[in-house]
Design a protein around this motif. Structure first.
Motif: not given
Ligand SMILES: [Zn+2]
Length: 342
Positions: A111, A113, A117, A125, A128-129
């Motif tokens: 993750a 960040m 965050e 995260a 998103r990653s």
């Protein structure tokens, strides 16, 4: 004539998928990936990586994985960046429905960040990653997410809606013990531009392309930028019209030569995700100068390569290349007949 007959017999045979272990083959003609073909273990400087436990041949499936979290954001449009804030509720409810073991697998992923965050944002995260788009949805594939990035990746991937799985396959031979790689970003950019794009994942790439010594890296950067320009220049030319003027024919001959250079530069850079597009361009460029043999062979190469990601030729792109190959075979055949009667 024999050449054409031999070619025809190979052109539309079964898809060019090589499954080195027949137990992988299913009714769908896809190799579903042997659990023995890879293993996840520590990768120096990269956390965990995925390694080949035996030689993997081009086209072999490495992973065939359903999404552990699969969400369709409201009003998501393909190619348009999604707003992660909009999907937070969907994401949390999808996560809550997982088993404890699945939750642990998701939470063990990387993750990246942002400084603003905190721990409450970890799931977002992770998504998103690691998430991929699957048509109009977003999918999280924890096993595939372990494959580290390279700017010269050894795998390509696609979403198979019929199977409901993301397929990762070798786009070149991968040696036993070699780390398997994928790309997280478009690759026709310089080293510096690629590193900027990778900032969102929170690491600096040290792949073989990024680790080249200064001169070689500059050459690689130049090739990638030239390739991007060449693709853009060829794009409006992808019609089968044959130029009639002397100047037009001269220009078309130069374009046919340039199309071969495009393929050579791509292969030199090892950018397999762009091969189908380049073979298509080379086929059209040779058709425009009525050089039917190379035109046919390039079209067929494009069609066969497209089958790696689309074994049943269901996509518009694969069907177009199949039709183009058929058309060019007829042209080439007519040329051979004409030459034989002279
Ligand atoms: Zn790199």
């Amino acid at each position: 004539m024999l050449t054409i007959v031999a070619l025809l017999s190979t052109l539309f045979a079964s898809p060019a998928i090589s499954c080195s272990d027949s137990s992988w083959i299913t009714n769908s003609q896809l190799c579903l990936g042997s659990p023995q073909v890879w293993e996840a273990r520590p990768s120096p400087g990269k956390g965990i990586g995925v390694y080949a436990t035996r030689v993997i041949e081009p086209g072999d499936t490495i992973l065939s994985e359903p999404a552990m979290i699969h969400i369709t954001p409201p009003e998501f449009r393909d190619g348009v960046p999604y707003l992660l804030g909009d999907i937070n509720t969907l994401l949390q409810s999808s996560f809550d429905a997982l088993s404890p073991q699945q939750k642990a697998e998701v939470m063990s992923l990387h993750a990246h960040m942002s400084p603003t965050e905190d721990a409450n944002d970890t799931l977002m995260a992770i998504m998103r990653s690691n998430a991929y788009t699957t048509g109009n949805s977003l999918g999280l594939f924890p096993k595939g997410a372990r494959i580290n990035h390279s700017c010269r990746p050894s795998t390509s991937q696609y979403w198979n809606p019929q199977l409901g799985r993301r397929i990762v396959y070798a786009n070149r031979r991968i040696e036993e013990g070699e780390e398997i790689s994928a790309t997280y970003i478009p690759l026709l950019y310089s080293h510096k531009a690629r590193q900027r794009r990778l900032d969102q994942y929170g690491f600096k790439c040290t792949c073989e392309a990024c680790a080249l010594e200064h001169g070689a890296r500059q050459a690689s950067d130049q090739r990638r930028q030239d390739l991007q320009k060449a693709f853009a220049a060829f794009e409006p030319q992808l019609t089968l019209s044959v130029p009639q003027s002397v100047a037009g024919k001269r220009k078309a001959r130069k374009r046919a030569e340039a199309s071969v250079q495009l393929v050579e530069q791509l292969e030199e850079e090892g950018l397999a995700d762009y091969y189908v597009k380049a073979y298509h361009i080379a086929a059209i460029a040779h058709a425009k100068i009525e050089d039917w043999k190379p035109a046919t062979l390039w079209a067929n190469k494009g069609f066969e390569t497209s089958l790696l990601a689309d074994p049943n030729a269901l996509s518009a792109g694969a069907r177009e290349l199949q039709a183009l190959t058929n058309h060019l075979i007829i042209k080439w055949n007519a040329e051979l007949r004409e030459n034989a009667t002279r």
